[in-house]
Design a protein around this motif. Structure first.
Motif, PDB file in Angstrom:
ATOM      1  N   LEU A  42       3.721   9.867   3.879  1.00  0.00           N
ATOM      2  CA  LEU A  42       4.986  10.199   3.243  1.00  0.00           C
ATOM      3  C   LEU A  42       4.740  10.889   1.907  1.00  0.00           C
ATOM      4  CD1 LEU A  42       8.046  10.075   3.192  1.00  0.00           C
ATOM      5  CD2 LEU A  42       7.882   7.755   2.209  1.00  0.00           C
ATOM      6  N   THR A  43       3.729  10.392   1.150  1.00  0.00           N
ATOM      7  CA  THR A  43       3.405  11.009  -0.133  1.00  0.00           C
ATOM      8  C   THR A  43       3.005  12.471   0.045  1.00  0.00           C
ATOM      9  OG1 THR A  43       2.657   8.869  -1.010  1.00  0.00           O
ATOM     10  CG2 THR A  43       1.921  10.866  -2.180  1.00  0.00           C
ATOM     11  N   GLU A  44       2.149  12.741   1.081  1.00  0.00           N
ATOM     12  CA  GLU A  44       1.715  14.123   1.336  1.00  0.00           C
ATOM     13  C   GLU A  44       2.883  14.994   1.744  1.00  0.00           C
ATOM     14  OE1 GLU A  44      -1.503  15.865   1.268  1.00  0.00           O
ATOM     15  OE2 GLU A  44      -1.567  14.227  -0.182  1.00  0.00           O
ATOM     16  N   HIS A  77       0.856  -1.203   0.000  1.00  0.00           N
ATOM     17  CA  HIS A  77       0.000   0.000   0.000  1.00  0.00           C
ATOM     18  C   HIS A  77       0.877   1.233   0.000  1.00  0.00           C
ATOM     19  CE1 HIS A  77      -3.750  -2.118   0.576  1.00  0.00           C
ATOM     20  NE2 HIS A  77      -3.159  -2.875   1.511  1.00  0.00           N
ATOM     21  N   PRO A  78       0.458   2.242  -0.757  1.00  0.00           N
ATOM     22  CA  PRO A  78       1.266   3.472  -0.783  1.00  0.00           C
ATOM     23  C   PRO A  78       1.310   4.104   0.598  1.00  0.00           C
ATOM     24  CG  PRO A  78      -0.877   3.831  -1.836  1.00  0.00           C
ATOM     25  CD  PRO A  78      -0.772   2.347  -1.585  1.00  0.00           C
ATOM     26  N   ASP A  79       2.412   4.734   0.920  1.00  0.00           N
ATOM     27  CA  ASP A  79       2.598   5.410   2.208  1.00  0.00           C
ATOM     28  C   ASP A  79       2.031   6.823   2.068  1.00  0.00           C
ATOM     29  OD1 ASP A  79       3.426   6.596   4.534  1.00  0.00           O
ATOM     30  OD2 ASP A  79       5.381   5.591   4.547  1.00  0.00           O
ATOM     31  N   HIS A  80       0.714   7.003   2.431  1.00  0.00           N
ATOM     32  CA  HIS A  80       0.040   8.279   2.208  1.00  0.00           C
ATOM     33  C   HIS A  80       0.685   9.433   2.977  1.00  0.00           C
ATOM     34  CE1 HIS A  80      -3.152  11.049   1.220  1.00  0.00           C
ATOM     35  NE2 HIS A  80      -3.319  11.320   2.527  1.00  0.00           N
ATOM     36  N   ARG A 124       8.196  12.099   7.239  1.00  0.00           N
ATOM     37  CA  ARG A 124       6.987  11.681   7.968  1.00  0.00           C
ATOM     38  C   ARG A 124       6.817  12.509   9.262  1.00  0.00           C
ATOM     39  NH1 ARG A 124       8.952   6.446   6.999  1.00  0.00           N
ATOM     40  NH2 ARG A 124       7.839   5.339   5.322  1.00  0.00           N
ATOM     41  N   TYR A 146      10.930  18.570   0.930  1.00  0.00           N
ATOM     42  CA  TYR A 146      11.956  17.693   0.363  1.00  0.00           C
ATOM     43  C   TYR A 146      13.159  17.738   1.297  1.00  0.00           C
ATOM     44  CZ  TYR A 146      13.650  22.251  -1.272  1.00  0.00           C
ATOM     45  OH  TYR A 146      14.054  23.549  -1.334  1.00  0.00           O
ATOM     46  N   ARG A 190       5.990  14.664   0.880  1.00  0.00           N
ATOM     47  CA  ARG A 190       6.826  14.949  -0.284  1.00  0.00           C
ATOM     48  C   ARG A 190       6.204  16.014  -1.186  1.00  0.00           C
ATOM     49  NH1 ARG A 190       8.490   8.666  -1.648  1.00  0.00           N
ATOM     50  NH2 ARG A 190      10.339   8.592  -0.250  1.00  0.00           N
ATOM     51  N   ARG A 191       4.842  16.135  -1.162  1.00  0.00           N
ATOM     52  CA  ARG A 191       4.185  17.172  -1.978  1.00  0.00           C
ATOM     53  C   ARG A 191       4.595  18.574  -1.523  1.00  0.00           C
ATOM     54  NH1 ARG A 191      -2.054  16.891  -2.024  1.00  0.00           N
ATOM     55  NH2 ARG A 191      -1.675  18.759  -3.333  1.00  0.00           N
ATOM     56  N   ASP A 235      13.066   9.510   4.720  1.00  0.00           N
ATOM     57  CA  ASP A 235      11.618   9.269   4.804  1.00  0.00           C
ATOM     58  C   ASP A 235      11.105   9.500   6.227  1.00  0.00           C
ATOM     59  OD1 ASP A 235      11.678   8.698   2.172  1.00  0.00           O
ATOM     60  OD2 ASP A 235      11.386   6.520   2.374  1.00  0.00           O
TER      61      ASP A 235
END
Length: 439
Positions: free
Chosen positions: A8-10, A3-6, A47, A16, A12-13, A43
């Protein structure tokens, strides 16, 4: 498939990692800025700062929720402004522009709500000021004091208004309230001083009566004591029940002591006794004289107060010399005569009261204004008389029927009759002042 790591994805948006540091991308018109450093992995660092943003967002969500349900929303304004500034400085990774926009929208809605509430508060405070300015001139001290208490509570519960108006509104409201309390205090001081003067006058009459009770100058002393009795009635003061009872007991005892001695003296002189020349020789002559005295007394109201009082006292002396007659007509004549004299005495007291108020700085009054002022004063006096009458009636109702209380019962009944006559007299004077053509 993982499952994608939500989170972490947010993260990165909005941020950085670079050169071992965590950076927030440009937002809210500000360039990218370093908000922390990488301690473990890139990461984990992203997070962590994403979670910091989420905690900050939750704090804002809670505040906005509380704002929606709050009664006093104006108290949230500074918190909203503070959080808006924090969105530009907070160290986290997330959508700070959305948070800032939500806070800004809440601020604008709050400003509209505050402005609306301040308009309502202004209308409420203006109404309270108008009520305070009406009650400040009242002489209904008990009911007016309760009104003032309610107005002050309502003022404290009413929210703020525009700061530019606050001082003026506060000054008008509290000024009106203070004026009422100053007037009430002055009234209480006057009443206390009057009570002290009344007490001194009663004590003086008691001392004079006790000094005369053993006199052997029966004719002269009899006249003096009757004058003291008239003076006692003329005072017609209001003292505490116990104090009034004690003074009356002493005064009556001194009079009774002398007139018992006078009675015995007359009995020893009876063979040579002749009727006093001033007393009519028959009941019909006595009634005729009483009719004339009642008619003359009723005409005194047309005289200036000081002249009326002097002549009323003279007529009272003549009445005592007019002879004793029993029967309904005699009783009716007595009531007419006393009511007419009472009007003269009340008119004199009213004239003194009005002249005193004018001497204390009041404006000169036209005949119409004087009639209105007299009517207002008489109504105030009637209210005070009714309160005293209610106390006397209550005390009489509670008095034990024991024979030991007969003397005090008679005193109370006499006082009650006096106050009933005072109220009737003042009521008739009010009607006189309200006639189309004044005195």
């Amino acid at each position: 498939m993982e499952h994608p790591d939500h989170p972490l994805t947010e993260a990165r948006r909005y941020g950085y990692v670079e050169d071992g540091g965590v950076w927030l991308r440009p937002t809210l018109g500000q360039p990218a800025r370093r908000i922390g450093q990488v301690k473990d992995t890139d990461d984990d660092a992203l997070r962590y700062f994403g979670q910091r943003y989420e905690a900050f967002r939750a704090k804002i969500d809670e505040l906005l929720s509380r704002l929606q349900s709050a009664d006093n929303q104006g108290s949230f304004l500074m918190k909203l402004l503070h959080l808006q500034e924090q969105t530009k400085q907070h160290d986290g990774l997330g959508d700070y522009e959305t948070l800032h926009r939500r806070l800004k929208e809440a601020e604008e809605q709050l400003n509209v709500s505050v402005a609306r509430n301040r308009e309502k508060n202004l209308a409420t405070k203006i109404s309270l000021i108008q009520q305070a300015e009406e009650v400040r001139e009242s002489v209904e001290w008990i009911t007016a004091s309760e009104q003032v208490k309610d107005l002050r509570q309502a003022w404290l519960k009413t929210g703020p208004v525009d700061k530019a108006l606050t001082d003026e509104l506060e000054s008008r409201f509290h000024g009106a309230i203070q004026t009422f309390f100053d007037r009430r205090k002055a009234f209480q001081v006057d009443r206390k001083n009057l009570a002290r003067r009344t007490l001194d006058r009663y004590r003086d009459l008691v001392n004079q009566a006790e000094a005369l009770k053993n006199s052997d100058q029966f004719e002269a002393t009899s006249r003096q004591l009757k004058q003291l009795q008239t003076a006692w009635r003329d005072i017609n003061g209001n003292l505490p029940k116990k104090q009034a009872g004690e003074l009356w007991t002493k005064f009556r005892a001194a009079n009774n002591h002398f007139f018992e001695r006078l009675k015995k003296h007359i009995e020893t002189q009876r063979p040579a006794d002749n009727r006093p020349g001033g007393v009519p020789s028959s009941a019909e002559e006595s009634l005729a004289r009483k009719r004339e005295l009642a008619k003359r007394a009723e005409a005194l109201i047309a005289l200036p107060p000081n002249q009326g009082v002097n002549q009323a006292k003279a007529l009272q002396t003549e009445w005592k010399q007019s002879g004793a007659v029993r029967g309904p007509e005699s009783d009716q004549l007595w009531q007419r005569f006393m009511l007419a004299c009472d009007k003269v005495f009340e008119m004199s007291a009213l004239d003194y009261y009005l002249r005193k108020r004018q001497a204390e700085g009041g404006p000169a009054l036209s005949p119409t204004e004087r009639a209105q002022a007299a009517t207002t004063a008489l109504r105030k006096f009637i209210e005070s008389d009714r309160q005293e009458l209610a106390v006397l009636q209550d005390n009489l109702g509670k008095l034990n029927s024991s024979a030991a209380n007969d003397q005090f019962r008679q005193l109370l009944q006499g006082k009650i009759r006096t106050f009933e006559r005072k109220i009737q007299t003042k009521t008739e004077l009010i009607a006189l002042f309200q006639l189309p053509v004044g005195r």
